[in-house]
Design an enzyme around this catalytic site. Structure first.
Site, mmCIF file in Angstrom:
data_model
loop_
_atom_site.group_PDB
_atom_site.id
_atom_site.type_symbol
_atom_site.label_atom_id
_atom_site.label_comp_id
_atom_site.label_asym_id
_atom_site.label_seq_id
_atom_site.Cartn_x
_atom_site.Cartn_y
_atom_site.Cartn_z
ATOM 1 N N LEU A 66 0.837 -1.201 0.000
ATOM 2 C CA LEU A 66 0.000 0.000 0.000
ATOM 3 C C LEU A 66 0.865 1.242 0.000
ATOM 4 C CD1 LEU A 66 -2.857 -0.916 2.478
ATOM 5 C CD2 LEU A 66 -2.502 -1.578 0.099
ATOM 6 N N GLY A 111 1.055 -5.264 1.284
ATOM 7 C CA GLY A 111 0.020 -5.305 0.261
ATOM 8 C C GLY A 111 0.493 -5.988 -1.022
ATOM 9 N N ASN A 135 4.409 -7.821 6.654
ATOM 10 C CA ASN A 135 5.297 -7.219 7.659
ATOM 11 C C ASN A 135 4.648 -6.045 8.395
ATOM 12 O OD1 ASN A 135 5.350 -5.795 5.164
ATOM 13 N ND2 ASN A 135 7.171 -4.699 5.818
ATOM 14 N N GLU A 136 3.329 -5.944 8.339
ATOM 15 C CA GLU A 136 2.621 -4.788 8.904
ATOM 16 C C GLU A 136 3.052 -4.415 10.318
ATOM 17 O OE1 GLU A 136 1.361 -6.837 6.815
ATOM 18 O OE2 GLU A 136 0.008 -5.774 5.457
HETATM 19 N N1 CO8 Z 1 4.464 3.679 -0.057
HETATM 20 C C1 CO8 Z 1 4.927 4.871 -0.452
HETATM 21 N N2 CO8 Z 1 6.202 5.117 -0.789
HETATM 22 C C2 CO8 Z 1 7.066 4.081 -0.712
HETATM 23 C C3 CO8 Z 1 6.660 2.807 -0.304
HETATM 24 C C4 CO8 Z 1 5.288 2.612 0.037
HETATM 25 N N3 CO8 Z 1 4.811 1.453 0.432
HETATM 26 N N4 CO8 Z 1 7.731 2.000 -0.317
HETATM 27 C C5 CO8 Z 1 8.765 2.736 -0.724
HETATM 28 N N5 CO8 Z 1 8.375 3.998 -0.977
HETATM 29 C C6 CO8 Z 1 9.211 5.110 -1.457
HETATM 30 C C7 CO8 Z 1 10.414 5.334 -0.587
HETATM 31 O O1 CO8 Z 1 10.109 6.136 0.527
HETATM 32 C C8 CO8 Z 1 11.347 6.016 -1.543
HETATM 33 O O2 CO8 Z 1 10.951 7.374 -1.662
HETATM 34 P P1 CO8 Z 1 12.065 8.540 -1.747
HETATM 35 O O3 CO8 Z 1 12.855 8.223 -2.983
HETATM 36 O O4 CO8 Z 1 11.250 9.768 -1.821
HETATM 37 O O5 CO8 Z 1 12.883 8.434 -0.489
HETATM 38 C C9 CO8 Z 1 11.054 5.345 -2.872
HETATM 39 O O6 CO8 Z 1 9.760 4.772 -2.718
HETATM 40 C C10 CO8 Z 1 12.028 4.252 -3.209
HETATM 41 O O7 CO8 Z 1 12.124 3.348 -2.119
HETATM 42 P P2 CO8 Z 1 13.510 2.722 -1.625
HETATM 43 O O8 CO8 Z 1 14.611 3.710 -1.769
HETATM 44 O O9 CO8 Z 1 13.293 2.135 -0.269
HETATM 45 O O10 CO8 Z 1 13.708 1.557 -2.732
HETATM 46 P P3 CO8 Z 1 14.489 0.191 -2.559
HETATM 47 O O11 CO8 Z 1 14.611 -0.359 -3.937
HETATM 48 O O12 CO8 Z 1 15.735 0.364 -1.754
HETATM 49 O O13 CO8 Z 1 13.524 -0.762 -1.700
HETATM 50 C C11 CO8 Z 1 11.418 -1.714 -1.073
HETATM 51 C C12 CO8 Z 1 12.271 -1.126 -2.192
HETATM 52 C C13 CO8 Z 1 12.005 -3.049 -0.619
HETATM 53 C C14 CO8 Z 1 10.029 -1.949 -1.628
HETATM 54 C C15 CO8 Z 1 11.397 -0.731 0.106
HETATM 55 O O14 CO8 Z 1 11.062 0.552 -0.378
HETATM 56 C C16 CO8 Z 1 10.418 -1.067 1.193
HETATM 57 O O15 CO8 Z 1 10.658 -1.973 1.985
HETATM 58 N N6 CO8 Z 1 9.310 -0.292 1.257
HETATM 59 C C17 CO8 Z 1 8.335 -0.407 2.305
HETATM 60 C C18 CO8 Z 1 7.399 -1.492 1.995
HETATM 61 C C19 CO8 Z 1 6.394 -1.640 3.078
HETATM 62 O O16 CO8 Z 1 6.697 -1.893 4.240
HETATM 63 N N7 CO8 Z 1 5.135 -1.502 2.704
HETATM 64 C C20 CO8 Z 1 4.064 -1.649 3.613
HETATM 65 C C21 CO8 Z 1 2.937 -0.758 3.245
HETATM 66 S S1 CO8 Z 1 1.538 -1.104 4.321
HETATM 67 C C22 CO8 Z 1 0.623 -2.291 3.508
HETATM 68 O O17 CO8 Z 1 0.865 -2.597 2.384
HETATM 69 C C23 CO8 Z 1 -0.523 -2.989 4.198
HETATM 70 C C24 CO8 Z 1 -1.145 -2.141 5.209
HETATM 71 C C25 CO8 Z 1 -2.349 -2.745 5.893
HETATM 72 C C26 CO8 Z 1 -3.053 -1.637 6.655
HETATM 73 C C27 CO8 Z 1 -3.620 -2.058 7.914
HETATM 74 C C28 CO8 Z 1 -3.930 -0.847 8.784
HETATM 75 C C29 CO8 Z 1 -5.031 -1.059 9.794
#
Ligand code: CO8
Length: 260
Positions: A66, A111, A135-136
């Site tokens: 997400l 997501g 990994n939430e």
């Molecule tokens: N949303 C928005 N922006 C993101 C996300 C995301 N999920 N993931 C990464 N970005 C952004 C980064 O902040 C970065 O932005 P900037 O360049 O401005 O700093 C850009 O994308 C590139 O990211 P990275 O530099 O980290 O890229 P890498 O290639 O090094 O890594 C990964 C890629 C492995 C995908 C890494 O970015 C990562 O681990 N991201 C986080 C993923 C994550 O934890 N997502 C969880 C989202 S929550 C969800 O999906 C379910 C929620 C359920 C809700 C329940 C609530 C009640």
């Protein structure tokens, strides 16, 4: 049509390939999810389409899950609309009549993992640096019951209990070991293997396979549908809490720091 998802349907094979192309990380934004729903509706109605392969057009990342920016600093109305779109993605994919195969050619947290789990079969690139999982809890948030159900339906209760509490991201080999993915192949063969696998599934009469799929998944889908409104309300009241907003902010900062 939009630009975040590219769909190629081959009428002669009956296979559509959906390529996620929303840089930098294929995060599931409201726009992305809307485009996804429109594409799914079209394919579902198209009689020439029997199977769907979902893969990423970006290197190293299937989907980052997400879009955190859709949940951070947004109004309750926006959060509610966003969550409804997340529910819709899962409903359309988990309940699809098509054979759905996730060609997971990169990392797939949260997501992104849900999207792969909602398919019938998962093929992942064998690279141990790619992670997949719900990994939430690592973000200080809680995977909703239907994320949990989808995971438990795939890997079983005990593994899900461990995976969700600890917010585990499994490396590709570990994901195979616990059954979170079905097969590992070299990175350049993920999509071609998905196409070959599709042939096996196509050998089964559609109606028998579809009824069987529905029999397996309907209780999980019905449970979500009948709790849809309360699930939205829960999400909105949870995500707009100050403490949760603070967790999200800290998590985004940690993503940035990791890079610096
Ligand atoms: N949303 C928005 N922006 C993101 C996300 C995301 N999920 N993931 C990464 N970005 C952004 C980064 O902040 C970065 O932005 P900037 O360049 O401005 O700093 C850009 O994308 C590139 O990211 P990275 O530099 O980290 O890229 P890498 O290639 O090094 O890594 C990964 C890629 C492995 C995908 C890494 O970015 C990562 O681990 N991201 C986080 C993923 C994550 O934890 N997502 C969880 C989202 S929550 C969800 O999906 C379910 C929620 C359920 C809700 C329940 C609530 C009640």
């Amino acid at each position: 049509s939009g630009t975040k998802i590219k769909v190629d349907l081959d009428g002669s094979t009956g296979i559509a390939v959906m390529r996620l192309q929303s840089p930098p990380v294929n995060s599931l934004s409201l726009d992305f999810l809307t485009e996804f729903a429109i594409n799914m509706e079209k394919l579902e109605l198209d009689k020439s389409c029997r199977g769907l392969v979902i893969t990423s057009a970006l290197p190293k990342i299937f989907s980052a899950g997400l879009d955190i920016l859709e949940m951070y600093g947004k109004s309750p109305e926006h959060c509610g609309e966003f969550w409804k779109a997340v529910q819709e993605m899962w409903l359309k994919l988990y309940g699809s009549n098509m054979v759905t195969i996730a060609a997971v050619n990169g990392s797939s947290p949260a997501g992104g993992c849900l999207m792969a789990l909602a398919c019938d079969y998962r093929i992942m690139a064998e690279n141990p640096r790619y992670g997949i999982g719900l990994n939430e809890t690592q973000l200080g948030i809680v995977a909703p019951f239907w994320f949990k159900d989808t995971m438990a339906n795939t890997v079983g209760h005990r593994t899900t209990e461990l995976a969700l509490q600890l917010g585990l991201l499994y490396s590709a080999p570990d994901a195979l070991r616990i059954g979170l993915v079905d097969q590992l192949v070299p990175e350049d063969q993920v999509v071609s293997t998905a196409m070959e696998t599709m042939a096996k599934w196509f050998a089964i009469p559609d109606h028998a396979r579809q009824i069987t799929k529905s029999m397996m998944r309907k209780p999980t889908i019905d449970k979500m549908v009948s709790n849809r409104e309360s699930d939205i309300n829960n999400f909105v009241s949870f995500i707009t809490r100050d403490s949760i907003q603070k967790s999200l902010r800290m998590y985004m900062e940690s993503l940035r720091k990791r890079k610096a």
